[in-house]
Design an enzyme around this catalytic site. Structure first.
Site, PDB file in Angstrom:
ATOM      1  CE  LYS A 156     105.805 -26.208  18.433  1.00 41.14           C
ATOM      2  NZ  LYS A 156     105.007 -25.201  17.720  1.00 41.14           N
ATOM      3  CB  CYS A 196     100.641 -29.020  17.743  1.00 40.31           C
ATOM      4  SG  CYS A 196     100.934 -28.833  15.993  1.00 40.31           S
TER       5      CYS A 196
HETATM    6  N1  SAJ Z   1      91.081 -24.976  21.170  1.00 37.99           N
HETATM    7  C1  SAJ Z   1      90.112 -24.927  22.192  1.00 37.99           C
HETATM    8  N2  SAJ Z   1      90.048 -23.789  22.967  1.00 37.99           N
HETATM    9  C2  SAJ Z   1      90.908 -22.732  22.764  1.00 37.99           C
HETATM   10  C3  SAJ Z   1      91.885 -22.807  21.728  1.00 37.99           C
HETATM   11  C4  SAJ Z   1      91.944 -23.941  20.953  1.00 37.99           C
HETATM   12  O1  SAJ Z   1      89.338 -25.863  22.399  1.00 37.99           O
HETATM   13  O2  SAJ Z   1      90.788 -21.743  23.498  1.00 37.99           O
HETATM   14  C5  SAJ Z   1      91.176 -26.206  20.355  1.00 37.99           C
HETATM   15  C6  SAJ Z   1      91.003 -25.961  18.848  1.00 37.99           C
HETATM   16  O3  SAJ Z   1      89.659 -26.006  18.485  1.00 37.99           O
HETATM   17  C7  SAJ Z   1      91.800 -27.129  18.246  1.00 37.99           C
HETATM   18  C8  SAJ Z   1      92.938 -27.291  19.235  1.00 37.99           C
HETATM   19  O4  SAJ Z   1      92.519 -26.676  20.457  1.00 37.99           O
HETATM   20  O5  SAJ Z   1      91.024 -28.313  18.220  1.00 37.99           O
HETATM   21  C9  SAJ Z   1      94.252 -26.675  18.781  1.00 37.99           C
HETATM   22  O6  SAJ Z   1      93.988 -25.508  18.082  1.00 37.99           O
HETATM   23  P1  SAJ Z   1      94.914 -24.209  18.261  1.00 37.99           P
HETATM   24  O7  SAJ Z   1      94.308 -23.150  17.466  1.00 37.99           O
HETATM   25  O8  SAJ Z   1      95.097 -23.943  19.668  1.00 37.99           O
HETATM   26  O9  SAJ Z   1      96.330 -24.635  17.761  1.00 37.99           O
HETATM   27  P2  SAJ Z   1      97.001 -25.351  16.499  1.00 37.99           P
HETATM   28  O10 SAJ Z   1      97.223 -26.776  16.825  1.00 37.99           O
HETATM   29  O11 SAJ Z   1      96.291 -25.042  15.271  1.00 37.99           O
HETATM   30  O12 SAJ Z   1      98.394 -24.586  16.549  1.00 37.99           O
HETATM   31  C10 SAJ Z   1      99.187 -24.631  17.732  1.00 37.99           C
HETATM   32  C11 SAJ Z   1      99.699 -23.222  17.999  1.00 37.99           C
HETATM   33  N3  SAJ Z   1     100.304 -23.160  19.310  1.00 37.99           N
HETATM   34  C12 SAJ Z   1     100.032 -22.151  20.159  1.00 37.99           C
HETATM   35  O13 SAJ Z   1      99.257 -21.232  19.860  1.00 37.99           O
HETATM   36  C13 SAJ Z   1     100.760 -22.170  21.479  1.00 37.99           C
HETATM   37  C14 SAJ Z   1     100.691 -22.814  16.905  1.00 37.99           C
HETATM   38  O14 SAJ Z   1     101.272 -21.577  17.214  1.00 37.99           O
HETATM   39  C15 SAJ Z   1     101.781 -23.894  16.815  1.00 37.99           C
HETATM   40  O15 SAJ Z   1     102.757 -23.592  15.865  1.00 37.99           O
HETATM   41  C16 SAJ Z   1     101.098 -25.202  16.458  1.00 37.99           C
HETATM   42  O16 SAJ Z   1     100.232 -25.566  17.530  1.00 37.99           O
HETATM   43  C17 SAJ Z   1     102.164 -26.285  16.275  1.00 37.99           C
HETATM   44  O17 SAJ Z   1     102.386 -26.648  15.095  1.00 37.99           O
HETATM   45  O18 SAJ Z   1     102.792 -26.641  17.236  1.00 37.99           O
END
Ligand code: SAJ
Length: 423
Positions: free
Chosen positions: A209, A263
């Protein structure tokens, strides 16, 4: 299934409530245990306290069927066949894990459980935590782990905005303190999980995870570093990323104003915490991503300077407070970190977020007499704004894009975007 009929879900937040709903609509008798009484009341009236597609109708169905009831009374979760723990595991100021919510949930379960109960931890935890919690239950109950009760770490992997789809179609991992525990949990979750399921031990599932979110965080940091370089070379990093991602083995993530949520900013620290030494890359990636709100401030201030607007006279309109698009979640939001960075140095900050209460009533209200607009969240609503009319309301027309929301910079504005052209 294994005689499991009665389930208690501990913690009815972004993960606990959807999980409780899934088990209830799969036919189990589910008691949701939540210490926030106002949340309990709302849920028992069939209303959700979080914004998530499909949640209202699925919750109403679960409550009206009589299969889901919420409570704050620990007496009502006594002697359940299974306990699903979905509480938060935040970081303290010093970036060490605060496991007090988890420990208190485990103590509540230990007081309530019976011989033969299955205990599932869905919370994201540092490696070796599930084994420690099993020992705590042994101390508190006199039961033997793996013999008198079963225990599993089954990490949630869902993305806010797609939770119900991903709860069904994502693959799931069941890390048991014994193989039998993992089998029992796998059978239970197969009541609604259609994705692949895998069994392993609890320490492997804990690390898996944390690796998933750390992988994403490190790749975002790399994308942000590419954005820094793009400014140096005067190119549009997004054009370059799109072209690079046509390579079969390249998948560059998206640079932006920062990494928020419950996360990604936390999990790399959980992964490193028990480790005896620190290897550098993961920590550096965290530092790069945490530096993006300040980088965005520098971009804004360079624009104010270009138009001779002293920051102390400037009114800044920030569009978006949530940590990501079309969500109401502001936990560890880079937008809030950005506002903290500029607040003391500018005349005024106005905000607008269609999902977050307490901001301006409209985009127009937020940008009125502003000197600059900063897009901090990639809400869909911000992708089709009429910049010509908005520009007429502003004192100075500066537009800073922190989330690559504006494809074509609007005429009449000084436009700067993270990773787009000269700094
Ligand atoms: N972000 C970026 N660039 C990217 C992707 C995301 O700047 O290319 C930023 C987003 O804007 C946000 C942050 O990162 O601020 C996190 O957003 P996210 O969409 O990456 O993830 P979360 O936190 O909404 O969800 C993640 C997911 N993890 C992965 O995709 C590996 C989700 O599957 C998990 O279940 C979740 O964390 C968790 O609860 O752990």
């Amino acid at each position: 299934m294994d005689g499991i009929r009665e389930i208690a879900v501990i913690g009815l937040g972004y993960i606990g409530l959807p999980t409780a709903i899934m088990f209830a609509n799969a036919g189990f008798n589910v008691t949701g245990y939540e210490i926030r009484e106002e949340v309990v009341e709302k849920i028992n009236s069939g209303k959700a306290h979080i914004v998530e597609p499909e949640i209202d109708e699925l919750l109403r169905k679960a409550v009206e069927s009589g299969n889901l009831r919420a409570t704050s009374d620990p007496e009502e979760i006594r002697e359940k066949d299974a306990y699903i723990i979905c509480v938060q595991t935040p970081l303290r100021e010093d970036k060490t894990p605060d496991l007090s919510y988890l420990e208190s949930a485990v103590r509540t379960v230990a007081k309530a459980m019976k011989r033969g109960s299955l205990v599932v931890i869905e919370s994201t935890v540092p490696p070796l935590t599930t084994v420690k919690m099993a020992k705590l239950i042994e101390e508190l109950t006199g039961f033997k782990a793996g013999k008198d009760f079963y225990m599993v770490h089954a990490p949630e992997r869902v993305m806010p905005g797609r939770i119900f789809k991903e709860l069904v179609y994502n693959s799931r991992i069941f890390g048991g303190i014994t193989p039998e525990s993992a089998e029992m949990a796998e059978r239970l979750y197969r009541s609604f999980v259609k994705g692949q399921t895998f069994k392993t031990n609890s320490t492997v599932s804990e690390v898996v995870k944390l690796m998933e979110n750390t992988f994403r965080d490190v790749n975002i940091a790399l994308a942000n570093e590419f954005a820094f370089l793009a400014h140096q070379y005067g190119i549009d990093v997004f054009e370059a990323i799109e072209l690079a991602n046509t390579h079969p083995r390249v998948r560059i993530h998206t640079p932006g104003i920062g990494v928020g949520g419950h996360c990604l900013p936390k999990d790399p620290h959980l992964l490193l915490w028990p480790a005896k030494e620190d290897f550098g890359l993961i920590k550096l990636a965290r530092e790069i991503n945490d530096s993006m709100p300040l980088f965005t401030k520098d971009l804004l201030f360079s624009a104010l300077k270009e138009l001779n607007v002293p920051p102390e006279d400037a009114t800044i309109a920030v569009l978006g407070l949530a940590y990501k698009g079309d969500s109401d979640d502001t936990r560890n939001s880079p937008a809030l970190a950005f506002i903290e960075e500029i607040e003391g140095d500018v005349k005024a900050v106005k905000t607008y977020d269609p999902f977050v209460p307490g901001t301006s009533g409209s985009v127009e209200e937020a940008v009125e007499n502003a000197d600059a607009v900063v897009i901090a969240t990639d809400h869909t609503a911000f992708k089709s704004l009429d910049w010509e009319s908005l520009g007429k309301l502003m004192r100075t027309r500066i537009l800073i894009d922190g989330r690559h929301v504006v494809e074509n910079p609007p005429r009449g504005f000084l436009f700067k975007g993270i990773g787009r052209g000269e700094f």
